[in-house]
Design an enzyme around this catalytic site. Structure first.
Site, PDB file in Angstrom:
ATOM      1  N   GLU A   1       0.807  -1.216   0.000  1.00  0.00           N
ATOM      2  CA  GLU A   1       0.000   0.000   0.000  1.00  0.00           C
ATOM      3  C   GLU A   1       0.850   1.280   0.000  1.00  0.00           C
ATOM      4  O   GLU A   1       0.902   2.019   0.991  1.00  0.00           O
ATOM      5  CB  GLU A   1      -0.956  -0.008   1.195  1.00  0.00           C
ATOM      6  CG  GLU A   1      -1.919  -1.190   1.150  1.00  0.00           C
ATOM      7  CD  GLU A   1      -2.940  -1.198   2.287  1.00  0.00           C
ATOM      8  OE1 GLU A   1      -2.805  -0.404   3.219  1.00  0.00           O
ATOM      9  OE2 GLU A   1      -3.888  -2.007   2.210  1.00  0.00           O
TER      10      GLU A   1
ATOM     11  N   GLU B   1      -5.951  -7.989  -0.408  1.00  0.00           N
ATOM     12  CA  GLU B   1      -6.599  -7.748   0.890  1.00  0.00           C
ATOM     13  C   GLU B   1      -8.041  -7.357   0.658  1.00  0.00           C
ATOM     14  O   GLU B   1      -8.340  -6.510  -0.202  1.00  0.00           O
ATOM     15  CB  GLU B   1      -5.942  -6.597   1.666  1.00  0.00           C
ATOM     16  CG  GLU B   1      -4.638  -6.936   2.328  1.00  0.00           C
ATOM     17  CD  GLU B   1      -4.068  -5.777   3.145  1.00  0.00           C
ATOM     18  OE1 GLU B   1      -4.842  -4.922   3.632  1.00  0.00           O
ATOM     19  OE2 GLU B   1      -2.835  -5.736   3.280  1.00  0.00           O
TER      20      GLU B   1
HETATM   21  O1  IFM Z   1      -4.539  -3.543   8.916  1.00  0.00           O
HETATM   22  C1  IFM Z   1      -4.423  -2.930   7.664  1.00  0.00           C
HETATM   23  C2  IFM Z   1      -3.238  -3.499   6.914  1.00  0.00           C
HETATM   24  O2  IFM Z   1      -2.065  -3.308   7.609  1.00  0.00           O
HETATM   25  C3  IFM Z   1      -3.105  -2.837   5.556  1.00  0.00           C
HETATM   26  N1  IFM Z   1      -4.348  -2.791   4.833  1.00  0.00           N
HETATM   27  C4  IFM Z   1      -5.534  -2.385   5.538  1.00  0.00           C
HETATM   28  C5  IFM Z   1      -5.667  -3.142   6.841  1.00  0.00           C
HETATM   29  C6  IFM Z   1      -6.954  -2.690   7.582  1.00  0.00           C
HETATM   30  O3  IFM Z   1      -6.883  -1.338   7.899  1.00  0.00           O
END
Ligand code: IFM
Length: 437
Positions: free
Chosen positions: A167, A351
């Site tokens: 990210e 994710e």
């Molecule tokens: O917990 C985070 C993760 O570290 C990165 N993506 C989003 C998740 C939820 O906020």
């Protein structure tokens, strides 16, 4: 669940994700301090000043966690390697215990039938490098390349896939413009430098891994759908600007060798000297693209300096994070990434998931619904031609949700943060049944 494994192509991968600082227990195994330790130690930054010192103690309990993954029928595990565990000073002498840990971790994944999907950096910058300016320092690309080589020389032979940085938007914007994450800066110049250096570091890591003969290398980006708050052209421009710096800046750099004009409107005067010359490095060829997706935002114009907008509340049902549930956004971004940037490359959802105030004994039906709705969006995108090869749930375990501490529970498995006992939730059992078919 509303789906079963047999609805998907045979080689489709179902995975669950975590990250090092959020679960390992950073105090164990000789890791060096990170900027998250110092950020959390500064009053007001993190709920109850909680940090990742013990987290889920995955450092000692990973065989139990992998057994739970295997029993649920997952194909792959998306994890990350901690820079400060491997190189406590960020550079120089590696920590043998740290390298041994990742060696054992990967072997155990494979023993449990899980394909290792690694991310090299999920936000825990060693403080020694933060002291030198961290992501604002152009040398971070070189430091990151050195770290990449050291960790991948040790475990690279057993990776299914690797992405350099989780990210990039969070590393650049959330941490240097909004100040919500370490290092907690709110400065447009720091932001411009960090956003660009994240990409030069990404390219350097890809080069380093190609140099080691590695394949199946990708990038993992997060996306948020931006709705204009109303029908005015001003709101449309505000939402387009949000979309540009959130969803299109990093892909633009990598796949088009250019940053979006709507971002240059604000960041160009602050980008590092010679930024235009870095796109060859930034655009190193990738083998796949990963999408992290959770929610949408409503964006309204305001009278502030660039980007001259703010978020306003929306009407949809919300998760424990107060994030609106908008599965259509996932379909939108799968199509956008495929059609506008990464034609020809396989995509992965790296994710997707939700936080819920789970307590043991109460089924997490909200999470089952959330996953059903998003998997339906994924299926629709695939039917429309998106070459999606896998879907990853965030997260395997309840864990450290950064500035929000341990309160927000994203796990398929409940963790009691006093006893560290793991208890699979109803969503875990529902998935297990779906994956068994
Ligand atoms: O917990 C985070 C993760 O570290 C990165 N993506 C989003 C998740 C939820 O906020």
């Amino acid at each position: 669940m509303d789906f079963k494994r047999s609805d998907f192509p045979q080689d489709f991968i179902f995975a669950a994700a975590t990250s090092s600082y959020q679960i390992e227990g950073h105090q164990f195994g000789g890791a060096g301090p990170t900027h998250w330790d110092t950020f959390a130690a500064t009053p007001g930054n993190v709920v109850r000043a909680e940090n990742g010192a013990r987290a889920c103690d995955h450092y000692h309990r990973f065989p139990e966690d992998f057994a739970l993954m295997r029993d649920a029928g997952f194909d792959a595990y998306r994890f990350s390697t901690s820079w400060a565990r491997v190189l406590p000073e960020g550079r120089g002498a590696p920590n043998a215990e740290g390298l041994d840990f990742y060696d054992r971790l990967v072997d155990s994944m494979l023993d449990h039938g899980l394909k290792p999907m690694a991310t090299l950096y999920h936000w825990e910058l060693p403080v020694a490098l933060a002291d030198l300016g961290g992501w604002r320092n152009p040398d971070i690309a070189k430091w990151f390349g050195e770290f990449t080589e050291i960790i991948m020389r040790r475990i690279g032979d057993r990776m299914f896939s690797v992405a350099p940085i989780n990210e990039p938007w969070c590393v650049g914007w959330l941490s240097h413009f909004l100040g919500h994450h370490a290092p907690g800066l709110r400065d447009i110049r720091a932001t411009a430098h960090a956003m660009h250096h994240v990409l030069t570091a990404h390219g350097t890591a890809i080069q380093a891994m190609r140099g080691l003969g590695m394949g199946n290398l990708g990038g993992v980006f997060n996306f948020e759908y931006a709705h204009p708050a109303d029908d005015t052209p001003e709101a449309a421009k505000a939402a387009a600007t949000y979309d540009a710096y959130y969803n299109r800046f990093f892909l633009g750099g990598i796949f088009k060798g250019a940053y979006p004009d709507l971002v240059l409107d604000g960041l160009e005067p602050h980008l590092p000297k010679g930024w235009q010359d870095d796109f060859e490095l930034i655009g190193e060829k990738l083998d796949w693209v990963g999408l992290n997706y959770y929610t949408c935002k409503r964006i309204a114009p305001n009278g502030d300096p660039w980007p001259s907008h703010e978020e306003v509340p929306g009407p949809l049902p919300k998760t424990q994070m107060e994030w609106e549930i908008y599965p259509e956004g996932l379909r939108h971004f799968l199509k956008m990434v495929h059609e506008d940037y990464a034609k020809g490359l396989p995509l992965y959802v790296t994710e997707n998931g939700m936080a819920n105030p789970d307590v043991i004994g109460v089924p997490d039906e909200a999470r089952v619904d959330y996953l059903n709705q998003h998997i339906a969006a994924v299926t629709q995108a695939m039917a429309e031609g998106v070459p999606l090869k896998g879907y990853t749930i965030w997260s395997l375990l309840d864990n450290y949700e950064w500035a929000l501490g341990y309160e927000k529970r994203f796990g398929l498995i409940h963790v009691d943060f006093d006893t560290l006992e793991r208890t699979p939730k109803a969503s875990y059992h529902a998935l297990k049944a779906a994956l068994a078919t």
